[in-house]
Structure formats: structure tokens, C-alpha cells
Design an enzyme around this catalytic site. Structure first.
Site, PDB file in Angstrom:
ATOM      1  N   ASN A  40      15.053   0.709  -6.413  1.00  0.00           N
ATOM      2  CA  ASN A  40      16.424   0.276  -6.134  1.00  0.00           C
ATOM      3  C   ASN A  40      17.228   0.312  -7.429  1.00  0.00           C
ATOM      4  OD1 ASN A  40      14.702  -1.932  -6.805  1.00  0.00           O
ATOM      5  ND2 ASN A  40      16.113  -3.410  -5.944  1.00  0.00           N
ATOM      6  N   GLU A  42      20.803  -1.127  -8.668  1.00  0.00           N
ATOM      7  CA  GLU A  42      21.935  -1.987  -8.324  1.00  0.00           C
ATOM      8  C   GLU A  42      23.151  -1.676  -9.188  1.00  0.00           C
ATOM      9  OE1 GLU A  42      20.351  -6.005  -8.409  1.00  0.00           O
ATOM     10  OE2 GLU A  42      19.269  -5.642  -6.520  1.00  0.00           O
ATOM     11  N   CYS A  51      19.000   1.338  -2.222  1.00  0.00           N
ATOM     12  CA  CYS A  51      17.625   0.879  -2.057  1.00  0.00           C
ATOM     13  C   CYS A  51      16.627   1.928  -2.556  1.00  0.00           C
ATOM     14  CB  CYS A  51      17.325   0.612  -0.590  1.00  0.00           C
ATOM     15  SG  CYS A  51      18.250  -0.747   0.138  1.00  0.00           S
ATOM     16  N   GLU A  53      14.007   3.112  -1.028  1.00  0.00           N
ATOM     17  CA  GLU A  53      13.639   4.112  -0.016  1.00  0.00           C
ATOM     18  C   GLU A  53      14.628   5.268  -0.018  1.00  0.00           C
ATOM     19  OE1 GLU A  53      13.925   0.857   0.262  1.00  0.00           O
ATOM     20  OE2 GLU A  53      12.790   0.042   1.940  1.00  0.00           O
ATOM     21  N   CYS A  84      15.447  -2.251   5.013  1.00  0.00           N
ATOM     22  CA  CYS A  84      16.738  -2.618   5.604  1.00  0.00           C
ATOM     23  C   CYS A  84      17.157  -1.618   6.670  1.00  0.00           C
ATOM     24  CB  CYS A  84      17.809  -2.746   4.517  1.00  0.00           C
ATOM     25  SG  CYS A  84      18.554  -1.170   4.034  1.00  0.00           S
ATOM     26  N   CYS A  87      18.233   1.878   5.523  1.00  0.00           N
ATOM     27  CA  CYS A  87      17.106   2.740   5.134  1.00  0.00           C
ATOM     28  C   CYS A  87      16.334   3.231   6.351  1.00  0.00           C
ATOM     29  CB  CYS A  87      16.189   2.025   4.152  1.00  0.00           C
ATOM     30  SG  CYS A  87      16.943   1.875   2.517  1.00  0.00           S
TER      31      CYS A  87
HETATM   32  N1  THU Z   1      16.132  -3.277  -1.284  1.00  0.00           N
HETATM   33  C1  THU Z   1      15.409  -2.123  -1.326  1.00  0.00           C
HETATM   34  O1  THU Z   1      15.396  -1.403  -2.325  1.00  0.00           O
HETATM   35  N2  THU Z   1      14.706  -1.797  -0.218  1.00  0.00           N
HETATM   36  C2  THU Z   1      14.606  -2.548   0.903  1.00  0.00           C
HETATM   37  O2  THU Z   1      13.933  -2.149   1.836  1.00  0.00           O
HETATM   38  C3  THU Z   1      15.303  -3.839   0.988  1.00  0.00           C
HETATM   39  C4  THU Z   1      16.210  -4.146  -0.134  1.00  0.00           C
HETATM   40  C5  THU Z   1      16.859  -3.669  -2.496  1.00  0.00           C
HETATM   41  C6  THU Z   1      18.343  -3.689  -2.392  1.00  0.00           C
HETATM   42  C7  THU Z   1      18.698  -4.672  -3.489  1.00  0.00           C
HETATM   43  O3  THU Z   1      18.728  -3.981  -4.730  1.00  0.00           O
HETATM   44  C8  THU Z   1      17.549  -5.637  -3.519  1.00  0.00           C
HETATM   45  O4  THU Z   1      16.474  -4.979  -2.847  1.00  0.00           O
HETATM   46  C9  THU Z   1      17.820  -6.965  -2.844  1.00  0.00           C
HETATM   47  O5  THU Z   1      18.347  -6.788  -1.597  1.00  0.00           O
END
Ligand code: THU
Length: 128
Positions: A40, A42, A51, A53, A84, A87
Site C-alpha cells: 500500500n 498512502e 492498496c 493488491e 477492500c 480491490c
Molecule cells: N489496505 C490495503 O492495502 N489492502 C487491503 O486489502 C485493505 C486496506 C491499505 C489501505 C490503507 O493504506 C491501509 O491499508 C489502511 O486502510
């Protein structure tokens, strides 16, 4: 699939998550046996974050790969976490038979198909 989980663990170390502190690593296995990893990433404008994925899928597709066997997703979440909705939909574009291996750093693991996580997925006829 141990090597896929190991690749996701390494990818997780590169997560850029200064806002949530929730680090995620992903490793996507193509039908040809190649692995694309992602983490991920941000952003100060939170909604611009991506994310793990989707990072892995975008890396693979941009290299010409669209046929996937499995994806490992690793967090340090005792309850394992769950991909999520965005994804799930993003992965579904390339087929809902892909296997999801969701693991944490303590070795807990759950394995299911995307179809189980996203039943009745939206998809126009041309994807079928
Ligand atoms: N996140 C992912 O990378 N994958 C997921 O399946 C769920 C959430 C990340 C997004 C954000 O950077 C952090 O996790 C918290 O939500």
C-alpha cells in the site's frame, strides 16, 4: 504457496503507510508462474492512497500480464484483515477464480477464491 506468502511479507516491508500505520503486502502469481508484488502507498491526500493488491495488479497488467492464479495478502492484523471492496472489484476484472491467500505475520492463514469474497460480481457480458 509458501513462496507467494514470503514474497508478500517482503513487499509489506516496503509499504508506505505513515497515516494508517497499517502495512499491507501483496504477491500476485500469474498463470505462467511469475510473481508481481505490491504494497500500500498512502498519500497526504488520504483518498489518493492505493492498496497493496491494486499496486500488484497494476504492476502486472502494465507488464502485459492478465492471467492470474493466486494472490497472497499479508498484514500484521491478528484478525487477518480482508481485501477492500475496490480491490475485490479490481481483481474481478481478470476473473473471479483467482485464489486469495490471506495471511498475517504470525502464520495465520485463510485461503478462498475471489468468487467467495465477491459473489455476484458486477461484470458486463464481454468479461465472461
Ligand atoms: N489496505 C490495503 O492495502 N489492502 C487491503 O486489502 C485493505 C486496506 C491499505 C489501505 C490503507 O493504506 C491501509 O491499508 C489502511 O486502510
Amino acid at each position: 504457496m509458501e513462496r507467494l506468502v514470503a514474497a508478500a511479507i517482503s513487499a509489506r516491508e516496503r509499504a508506505y503507510a505513515p497515516y494508517s500505520n497499517y502495512k499491507v503486502g501483496a504477491a500476485l502469481l500469474t498463470k505462467q508462474g511469475k510473481i508481481y508484488t505490491g504494497c500500500n502507498v498512502e498519500n497526504a491526500s488520504y483518498g489518493a492512497s492505493i492498496c497493496a493488491e491494486r499496486t500488484a495488479v497494476v504492476k502486472a497488467v502494465s507488464e502485459g500480464e492478465t492471467e492470474f492464479e493466486a494472490i497472497a495478502i499479508v498484514t500484521d492484523d491478528p484478525s487477518l484483515g480482508s481485501p477492500c471492496g475496490i480491490c475485490r472489484q479490481f481483481l474481478a476484472e481478470f476473473g473471479t477464480d483467482i485464489r486469495l491467500i490471506i495471511a498475517n505475520l504470525n502464520g495465520a492463514k485463510i485461503e478462498r477464491t475471489l468468487k467467495e469474497y465477491l459473489p455476484y460480481a458486477f461484470g458486463p457480458d464481454y468479461l465472461k
